[in-house]
Enzyme design. Structure first.
Site, PDB file in Angstrom:
ATOM      1  N   LYS A  69       0.696  -1.295   0.225  1.00 30.27           N
ATOM      2  CA  LYS A  69      -0.526   0.093   0.176  1.00 30.27           C
ATOM      3  C   LYS A  69       0.829   1.405  -0.165  1.00 30.27           C
ATOM      4  CE  LYS A  69      -4.318  -1.435   1.195  1.00 30.27           C
ATOM      5  NZ  LYS A  69      -5.724  -1.608   2.477  1.00 30.27           N
ATOM      6  N   ARG A  81      -4.003 -10.179   4.635  1.00 26.68           N
ATOM      7  CA  ARG A  81      -4.172 -10.046   3.270  1.00 26.68           C
ATOM      8  C   ARG A  81      -2.825  -9.466   2.516  1.00 26.68           C
ATOM      9  NH1 ARG A  81      -6.537  -6.390   0.228  1.00 26.68           N
ATOM     10  NH2 ARG A  81      -7.665  -6.688  -1.299  1.00 26.68           N
TER      11      ARG A  81
END
Ligand code: 7PJ
Length: 264
Positions: free
Chosen positions: A209, A243
């Protein structure tokens, strides 16, 4: 939890599983097989890109992307199938096709989603976000991000139970990167142990991210080491599901951590 994106516009791996403008089921299945062989216990299948600035997708298109893949994985692989969706119709159809978890970045706030999720009888992951992906990065003013995320998640967990979803079927996720600045993301990482003590299993998604960009100076395809550091910190802080895009490497990290933790 391994990420399987069926979208052409995902920020990190979008379009890799596409052919002639549609999802290539064989490529997606091959990726699913690889992730299960690499140690994934859950595969998260998403048909809507939720990266900052992403455009919404129609229900028909989301169904077309997600349902055939859920059905194919359910036929072939021994893995829990999670659907990354906010759409009631997708929840319903995915459950019928073999899904085992509903992962909703909007925490079942879309019209009809709470009822649809409850009707499936499946566990749900409720994630914190503000607004919509297209504009969420303009909504990062919090008095205290940790307290507000916690309040929101416990409120949504309460609402889910009122709708008939039992507490033991609820997971929570602070939603890294969703309407949060770098400092706010880091603050949430630091305070994960508090969230993990609220009685619900915690799922986190930090793989590749943008929070890793300014810290490491790396582009999205060069963030493996940073992602592994965050995965380990999350596990140590009590997160139960991580995740990730890079299943093999993350599983190695977690196995090492687990071996050290269980050594006497
Ligand atoms: C998350 C997610 C996350 C949960 C995405 C990306 C953007 N679901 N779906 N948590 N992120 N539960 O993969 O970077 O953080 S999509």
């Amino acid at each position: 939890m391994g990420i399987l994106n069926t979208t052409p516009d995902s920020f990190s791996d979008g379009g890799q599983l596409q052919r002639d403008g549609a999802l290539d089921l064989d490529s997606a299945l091959a990726r699913a097989r690889d992730m299960v062989a690499a140690g994934a216990d859950i595969l998260d299948i998403g048909g809507e890109s939720t990266r900052p600035g992403a455009e919404p997708v129609s229900v028909a298109e989301e169904l077309r992307r997600v349902i055939p893949l859920v059905a194919a994985i359910d036929r072939e692989l021994d893995v829990v199938i999670s659907v990354d969706t906010s759409t009631p119709e997708v929840m319903h159809e995915a459950a019928a096709a073999g899904a085992g978890l509903i992962n909703d970045v909007r925490a079942l706030q879309r019209k009809g989603a709470m009822e649809a999720a409850a009707a499936t009888g499946l566990p749900v992951c409720l994630m914190h976000m503000r607004g919509e992906p297209k504009t969420m990065q303009q909504q990062t003013d919090y008095q205290s991000v940790v307290a507000e995320v916690l309040d929101y998640l416990l409120g949504r967990a309460g609402a889910a139970q009122q709708a008939g979803i039992s507490a033991d079927r609820i997971l929570l996720d602070p939603g890294f990167g969703f309407a949060k600045s770098l400092e706010q993301n880091l603050s949430l990482v630091r305070h994960l142990p508090e969230l993990a003590k609220k009685g619900y299993p915690i799922l986190v998604g930090m793989s590749r991210k943008s929070m890793l960009g300014p810290i490491t100076g790396r582009d999205v395809d060069q963030r493996l080491a940073g992602s592994l550091a965050l995965a380990l910190l999350a596990a140590q802080s009590g997160a139960k599901i991580i995740r990730v895009h890079d299943v093999r490497e993350t599983v190695d990290v977690l196995r090492v951590w687990s071996a050290v933790g269980s050594a006497v």
